[in-house]
Design a protein around this motif. Sequence first.
Motif, PDB file in Angstrom:
ATOM      1  N   ASP A  12       0.839  -1.211   0.000  1.00 42.58           N
ATOM      2  CA  ASP A  12       0.000   0.000   0.000  1.00 42.58           C
ATOM      3  C   ASP A  12       0.864   1.247   0.000  1.00 42.58           C
ATOM      4  N   THR A  14       0.994   4.256   1.907  1.00 42.64           N
ATOM      5  CA  THR A  14       1.668   4.789   3.103  1.00 42.64           C
ATOM      6  C   THR A  14       2.736   3.802   3.570  1.00 42.64           C
ATOM      7  N   GLY A  15       2.434   2.500   3.414  1.00 43.05           N
ATOM      8  CA  GLY A  15       3.441   1.479   3.748  1.00 43.05           C
ATOM      9  C   GLY A  15       4.677   1.625   2.894  1.00 43.05           C
ATOM     10  N   ASP A  18       6.747   4.410   4.265  1.00 43.11           N
ATOM     11  CA  ASP A  18       7.324   3.924   5.523  1.00 43.11           C
ATOM     12  C   ASP A  18       8.613   3.135   5.230  1.00 43.11           C
ATOM     13  N   ARG A  55      -3.114  -4.926  -0.889  1.00 44.64           N
ATOM     14  CA  ARG A  55      -3.208  -5.605   0.412  1.00 44.64           C
ATOM     15  C   ARG A  55      -4.480  -6.432   0.545  1.00 44.64           C
ATOM     16  N   LYS A  88       7.309  -5.641   0.855  1.00 43.91           N
ATOM     17  CA  LYS A  88       6.936  -4.953   2.105  1.00 43.91           C
ATOM     18  C   LYS A  88       5.431  -5.088   2.360  1.00 43.91           C
ATOM     19  N   TYR A  89       5.105  -5.563   3.572  1.00 48.79           N
ATOM     20  CA  TYR A  89       3.705  -5.610   4.000  1.00 48.79           C
ATOM     21  C   TYR A  89       3.589  -4.875   5.318  1.00 48.79           C
ATOM     22  N   CYS A  90       2.417  -4.928   5.928  1.00 47.64           N
ATOM     23  CA  CYS A  90       2.163  -4.108   7.110  1.00 47.64           C
ATOM     24  C   CYS A  90       2.845  -4.694   8.343  1.00 47.64           C
ATOM     25  N   SER A  91       3.243  -3.808   9.251  1.00 44.26           N
ATOM     26  CA  SER A  91       3.900  -4.249  10.492  1.00 44.26           C
ATOM     27  C   SER A  91       2.924  -4.994  11.403  1.00 44.26           C
ATOM     28  N   GLY A 364      -4.182   5.759   4.898  1.00 47.32           N
ATOM     29  CA  GLY A 364      -3.628   4.980   3.792  1.00 47.32           C
ATOM     30  C   GLY A 364      -4.484   5.060   2.539  1.00 47.32           C
ATOM     31  N   SER A 410       0.469   7.153   7.600  1.00 47.47           N
ATOM     32  CA  SER A 410      -0.367   6.005   7.932  1.00 47.47           C
ATOM     33  C   SER A 410      -1.196   6.338   9.169  1.00 47.47           C
ATOM     34  N   GLY A 411      -2.445   5.880   9.179  1.00 47.01           N
ATOM     35  CA  GLY A 411      -3.355   6.224  10.271  1.00 47.01           C
ATOM     36  C   GLY A 411      -2.770   6.013  11.652  1.00 47.01           C
ATOM     37  N   ASN A 412      -2.050   4.936  11.836  1.00 49.22           N
ATOM     38  CA  ASN A 412      -1.590   4.586  13.185  1.00 49.22           C
ATOM     39  C   ASN A 412      -0.300   5.274  13.603  1.00 49.22           C
ATOM     40  N   PHE A 413       0.312   6.034  12.704  1.00 48.60           N
ATOM     41  CA  PHE A 413       1.643   6.566  12.985  1.00 48.60           C
ATOM     42  C   PHE A 413       1.591   8.035  13.422  1.00 48.60           C
TER      43      PHE A 413
HETATM   44  O1  LIG Z   1       3.973  -1.296   8.285  1.00 50.47           O
HETATM   45  C1  LIG Z   1       3.154  -0.465   8.690  1.00 50.47           C
HETATM   46  O2  LIG Z   1       2.601  -0.514   9.802  1.00 50.47           O
HETATM   47  C2  LIG Z   1       2.742   0.645   7.748  1.00 50.47           C
HETATM   48  O3  LIG Z   1       3.753   0.912   6.822  1.00 50.47           O
HETATM   49  C3  LIG Z   1       1.532   0.260   7.010  1.00 50.47           C
HETATM   50  O4  LIG Z   1       1.588  -0.494   6.073  1.00 50.47           O
HETATM   51  C4  LIG Z   1       0.292   0.830   7.577  1.00 50.47           C
HETATM   52  O5  LIG Z   1      -0.869   0.656   6.763  1.00 50.47           O
HETATM   53  P1  LIG Z   1      -2.147   1.646   6.981  1.00 50.47           P
HETATM   54  O6  LIG Z   1      -2.440   1.686   8.446  1.00 50.47           O
HETATM   55  O7  LIG Z   1      -3.282   1.055   6.180  1.00 50.47           O
HETATM   56  O8  LIG Z   1      -1.747   3.016   6.444  1.00 50.47           O
END
Ligand SMILES: O=C(O)[C@@H](O)C(=O)COP(=O)(O)O
Length: 427
Positions: A12, A14-15, A18, A55, A88-91, A364, A410-413
Amino acid sequence: MANLLLGCIADDFTGATDLANNLVRAGMRVVQTIGVPEAPLDAEVDAVVVALKSRTIPAPEAVAQSLAALRWLQGQGRGGVAPRIYFKYCSTFDSTPHGNIGPVAEALMDALDCGFTVATPAFPDNGRTIFKGYLFVGDVLLNESGMQNHPLTPMTDSSLVRVLQAQCTRKVGLIDHAVVARGADAVAARIAQLQSEGVGIAIVDALSNDDLLRTGPALAALPLVTAGSGLAIALPANFGLAPSARASALPPAGGLRAVVSGSCSLATNRQVADFVRRGGAALPIDPLRIAAGVDVAAEALAWAASRMAQGPVLVYSTAEANVTKAVQERLGVEEAGAMVERTIAAVARGLVERGVRQLVVAGGETAGACVQALGIAQLQIGPQIDPGVPWCHARSGAAADGGLHVALKSGNFGGDDFFTRAFEALP
Ligand SMILES: O=C(O)[C@@H](O)C(=O)COP(=O)(O)O
Ligand SMILES: Nc1ncnc2c1ncn2[C@@H]1O[C@H](COP(=O)(O)OP(=O)(O)O)[C@@H](O)[C@H]1O
């Protein structure tokens, strides 16, 4: 001139920034492309991150897009040498029960004739750690972190070996912390042992950046690694690169400043509240008014016009879970999301047409919509604002004159004061 050392495929947008951010911090010059480019690379960089939106699409489509990205990346190597590949995938290992992490990883292994690879979403800087193959988010297991309730990719099992095995035909194993703590030689020996046992992919434990840095040298010969962004801090050294200010250099920033936010994550809610509390100019967007046919984007642009000269403006649909749920019940989850994304993207484009040259986008999916509306094809990656979020620079698209500085959050960051502090991080 093509000269790529590392080719990355991110699931994705934002990922992707990152990942690019961590590569830059470790000394690589990096561009991110939006989708698979049609033309050859025309930037002098060490790594390219191809940003896909793969994703949550059906696995066969994610595989096809990832293989297209691979083919393009393989054509950009230095002196005919194909670059190493990073998927690269999500953390938080966001995936559906059938994929897409496993199917994409295995398709890339097949295409690269790669007998063994690793899988590690660890990102200690953002609290994602792995111990004995179990993924933690902060102090709790993944399946207690809120991710168990994710609308598209609910993560109800924290055992990454189990989760990945369910998505793979190859045998999945573990390189556990006791091995990682002993360093690269121990990791290399464990890889050899796992391969002799018929394991094709191994989850790697990591509790800290030091664990990732210890692991990196043992992966130097692998044609493919799969990971969150955390492992990226350890790979540039395998190519003889070290952190340098040059890697994150961007053109000087100018123009007006704005934030658009369609993220409803907890961190973004705090960031909006903080911006408002500081007296920032902020305009909420009501999805029900969009649904009623009001031209909310035009209203927002008229509102912003008289305020932008005084400082950053924020236009947001960000709301707490009970509010978004009520909207989704009225409009449908997908329809509400798409409508809000279209409106925020139109606002972003209008703001840039009116002179904004420093733009923060939160969310994202929202970032995907905005980047497309702005006609951005490629981003040069610059300095980090907060872990996982760098400033980037786009030369093309809506702000072709002098370019646009953009941060895709990214939403969580990001810390609570992200929307204020982001602008102070630009040169
Ligand atoms: O790896 C991560 O946490 C971020 O790079 C990520 O992929 C976050 O995804 P979104 O929360 O959908 O923006
Ligand atoms: N007030 C709202 N009501 C309903 N849906 C919303 C609202 N605000 C935003 N959305 C939608 O929620 C989704 C948020 O996803 P995203 O942009 O990926 O943020 P995050 O990275 O925080 O998950 C988008 O589809 C967005 O359009």
